[in-house]
Scaffold this motif. Sequence first.
Motif, PDB file in Angstrom:
ATOM      1  N   UNK A  17      11.418  -7.883  -0.104  1.00 17.82           N
ATOM      2  CA  UNK A  17      10.899  -9.140  -0.665  1.00 17.82           C
ATOM      3  C   UNK A  17      10.892  -9.100  -2.190  1.00 17.82           C
ATOM      4  N   UNK A  18      10.364  -8.002  -2.765  1.00 19.82           N
ATOM      5  CA  UNK A  18      10.305  -7.885  -4.224  1.00 19.82           C
ATOM      6  C   UNK A  18      11.705  -7.888  -4.827  1.00 19.82           C
ATOM      7  N   UNK A  19      12.654  -7.257  -4.144  1.00 23.49           N
ATOM      8  CA  UNK A  19      14.034  -7.229  -4.623  1.00 23.49           C
ATOM      9  C   UNK A  19      14.658  -8.625  -4.527  1.00 23.49           C
ATOM     10  N   UNK A  20      14.346  -9.336  -3.442  1.00 24.32           N
ATOM     11  CA  UNK A  20      14.935 -10.659  -3.231  1.00 24.32           C
ATOM     12  C   UNK A  20      14.470 -11.659  -4.284  1.00 24.32           C
ATOM     13  N   UNK A  21      13.197 -11.555  -4.696  1.00 22.18           N
ATOM     14  CA  UNK A  21      12.672 -12.484  -5.708  1.00 22.18           C
ATOM     15  C   UNK A  21      12.908 -11.962  -7.121  1.00 22.18           C
ATOM     16  N   UNK A  22      13.701 -10.896  -7.236  1.00 20.98           N
ATOM     17  CA  UNK A  22      14.144 -10.351  -8.512  1.00 20.98           C
ATOM     18  C   UNK A  22      12.998  -9.863  -9.391  1.00 20.98           C
ATOM     19  N   UNK A  23      12.036  -9.200  -8.766  1.00 17.29           N
ATOM     20  CA  UNK A  23      10.980  -8.537  -9.536  1.00 17.29           C
ATOM     21  C   UNK A  23      11.572  -7.288 -10.175  1.00 17.29           C
ATOM     22  N   UNK A  24      11.476  -7.128 -11.494  1.00  9.81           N
ATOM     23  CA  UNK A  24      12.004  -5.919 -12.129  1.00  9.81           C
ATOM     24  C   UNK A  24      11.381  -4.664 -11.523  1.00  9.81           C
ATOM     25  N   UNK A  25      12.211  -3.675 -11.197  1.00  7.23           N
ATOM     26  CA  UNK A  25      11.743  -2.422 -10.594  1.00  7.23           C
ATOM     27  C   UNK A  25      11.058  -2.670  -9.252  1.00  7.23           C
ATOM     28  N   UNK A  26      11.472  -3.718  -8.541  1.00  7.42           N
ATOM     29  CA  UNK A  26      10.892  -3.991  -7.228  1.00  7.42           C
ATOM     30  C   UNK A  26      11.129  -2.854  -6.250  1.00  7.42           C
ATOM     31  N   UNK A  27      12.262  -2.154  -6.424  1.00  5.26           N
ATOM     32  CA  UNK A  27      12.561  -1.012  -5.555  1.00  5.26           C
ATOM     33  C   UNK A  27      11.615   0.146  -5.816  1.00  5.26           C
ATOM     34  N   UNK A  28      10.955   0.149  -6.958  1.00  6.77           N
ATOM     35  CA  UNK A  28       9.932   1.147  -7.270  1.00  6.77           C
ATOM     36  C   UNK A  28       8.550   0.677  -6.856  1.00  6.77           C
ATOM     37  N   UNK A  29       8.220  -0.568  -7.181  1.00  8.23           N
ATOM     38  CA  UNK A  29       6.860  -1.060  -6.982  1.00  8.23           C
ATOM     39  C   UNK A  29       6.508  -1.226  -5.516  1.00  8.23           C
ATOM     40  N   UNK A  30       7.453  -1.629  -4.661  1.00  7.83           N
ATOM     41  CA  UNK A  30       7.162  -1.764  -3.238  1.00  7.83           C
ATOM     42  C   UNK A  30       6.701  -0.450  -2.627  1.00  7.83           C
ATOM     43  N   UNK A 236      10.287   7.921  -5.958  1.00  5.38           N
ATOM     44  CA  UNK A 236       9.398   7.977  -7.117  1.00  5.38           C
ATOM     45  C   UNK A 236       8.143   7.151  -6.867  1.00  5.38           C
ATOM     46  N   UNK A 237       8.302   5.957  -6.306  1.00  6.55           N
ATOM     47  CA  UNK A 237       7.145   5.121  -5.994  1.00  6.55           C
ATOM     48  C   UNK A 237       6.219   5.785  -5.002  1.00  6.55           C
ATOM     49  N   UNK A 238       6.783   6.397  -3.951  1.00  6.73           N
ATOM     50  CA  UNK A 238       5.951   7.107  -2.982  1.00  6.73           C
ATOM     51  C   UNK A 238       5.216   8.276  -3.626  1.00  6.73           C
ATOM     52  N   UNK A 239       5.911   8.993  -4.497  1.00  6.22           N
ATOM     53  CA  UNK A 239       5.292  10.158  -5.136  1.00  6.22           C
ATOM     54  C   UNK A 239       4.064   9.762  -5.949  1.00  6.22           C
ATOM     55  N   UNK A 240       4.139   8.622  -6.638  1.00  5.22           N
ATOM     56  CA  UNK A 240       2.990   8.144  -7.412  1.00  5.22           C
ATOM     57  C   UNK A 240       1.907   7.607  -6.489  1.00  5.22           C
ATOM     58  N   UNK A 241       2.293   6.756  -5.549  1.00  7.73           N
ATOM     59  CA  UNK A 241       1.308   6.111  -4.681  1.00  7.73           C
ATOM     60  C   UNK A 241       0.544   7.065  -3.798  1.00  7.73           C
ATOM     61  N   UNK A 242       1.225   8.068  -3.233  1.00 10.33           N
ATOM     62  CA  UNK A 242       0.561   9.009  -2.326  1.00 10.33           C
ATOM     63  C   UNK A 242      -0.454   9.898  -3.040  1.00 10.33           C
ATOM     64  N   UNK A 243      -0.424   9.890  -4.374  1.00  6.48           N
ATOM     65  CA  UNK A 243      -1.412  10.672  -5.115  1.00  6.48           C
ATOM     66  C   UNK A 243      -2.817  10.108  -5.008  1.00  6.48           C
ATOM     67  N   UNK A 244      -2.946   8.855  -4.587  1.00  4.90           N
ATOM     68  CA  UNK A 244      -4.262   8.234  -4.455  1.00  4.90           C
ATOM     69  C   UNK A 244      -4.828   8.508  -3.060  1.00  4.90           C
ATOM     70  N   UNK A 245      -5.279   9.720  -2.849  1.00  2.11           N
ATOM     71  CA  UNK A 245      -5.816  10.101  -1.547  1.00  2.11           C
ATOM     72  C   UNK A 245      -7.284   9.697  -1.424  1.00  2.11           C
ATOM     73  N   UNK A 246      -7.745   9.624  -0.184  1.00  2.00           N
ATOM     74  CA  UNK A 246      -9.141   9.276   0.069  1.00  2.00           C
ATOM     75  C   UNK A 246     -10.082  10.312  -0.538  1.00  2.00           C
ATOM     76  N   UNK A 247      -9.690  11.575  -0.478  1.00  2.00           N
ATOM     77  CA  UNK A 247     -10.528  12.650  -1.020  1.00  2.00           C
ATOM     78  C   UNK A 247     -10.691  12.508  -2.532  1.00  2.00           C
ATOM     79  N   UNK A 248      -9.578  12.241  -3.216  1.00  2.00           N
ATOM     80  CA  UNK A 248      -9.648  12.089  -4.662  1.00  2.00           C
ATOM     81  C   UNK A 248     -10.467  10.862  -5.042  1.00  2.00           C
TER      82      UNK A 248
END
Length: 340
Positions: A17-30, A236-248
């Motif tokens: 969806x983000x790629x289709x609506x031409x959001x810059x770096x949508x492939x990262x942000x999703x 890269x997006x997963x690597x950043x996002x997964x850092x927000x764990x419930x424990x942290x």
Amino acid sequence: MAQWLLLLVLSLPLTAFLYAVEVPAGLLMGPLLVGMIVGMNGGTIRLPGIFFFVVQIVLAMMIAGMVSPSLVDTFAVRWPLFLAIVLSVIFMSTLCGWMITRAGVLPGTTAIWGSSAGAASTMLLMAGAYGADVRLVAFMQYMRVAFVATLATMIAHFGGHQSISDRSDTIFGPFDAQNFALTLAVGIICGFAGRRLRIPAGAFLAPFAVGSALSLTGALAVELPQWLLAISFALLGWNIGLGFTRQILRHARCAFVPTILSIVALLAFSGLLAVLLVWMLGIDPMTAYLATSPGGLDSIAVIAASSNVDISFVMALQTARLVIITLVGPIIARFVADRA
């Protein structure tokens, strides 16, 4: 395995969806947003180190292929300005950390290391060696990167800075296999050399420096297929996002509001620097904002590559910031921590 499958299933429709609506770096942000959701809801998976190593190499070679002779000229002509901007950002981030520490919100010198604007991996290592709470430092660093990437993407999209590249190209379009092999060979060799020589962020900077030199001289035609770039952005997006764990997040409840306030203050200060760049140099606001954004280098590189900006200027200032803050950041943090 189930968590990875869930991560993939949730990421595909949002990213499409983000790629289709031409959001810059949508492939990262999703993938980043989905990674945050999975991590905050009990996800325990982490991106293996070898995958992140490959991602850094791919992104470095991607940017190297976009670098023009103007990058070197830009840095050579404007290095006093770049130095002043970088030192200003370091001062502001250190001030935020000092104020949080003095207020007694966080234990010990954790806020000093967590507020450092860049070189997150170096700061985590130094923080652990200096007795700070590494979990809180990681939370503050990841939170800043997520804020910067999200805000930059929104500004690029709503400010009309979508990439001018031909978006009719398909993800699985044709590519030159020989140039692709040479590009990967240069990236992998330089990436391993950068790590072996213990160069700060060597897996990114070494391929970026060598790849840029070879590309500028015409010795290498950088070739990276769209499907590989899409996978790298997602990882890269997963690597950043997964850092927000419930424990942290649970551990950082008391630091949540001060951390957000310090990030907002740093982003506002960076925005002020961007306004000064627009006024002094006449460059477009999006280029100025990406150039002054306080990290991370890889996510900013992806957003810049996906937007209609002067990528040479952005990468010149961002690279200077990373090198300087890696060299002097720990020294300044230790100096301030001793007096906080």
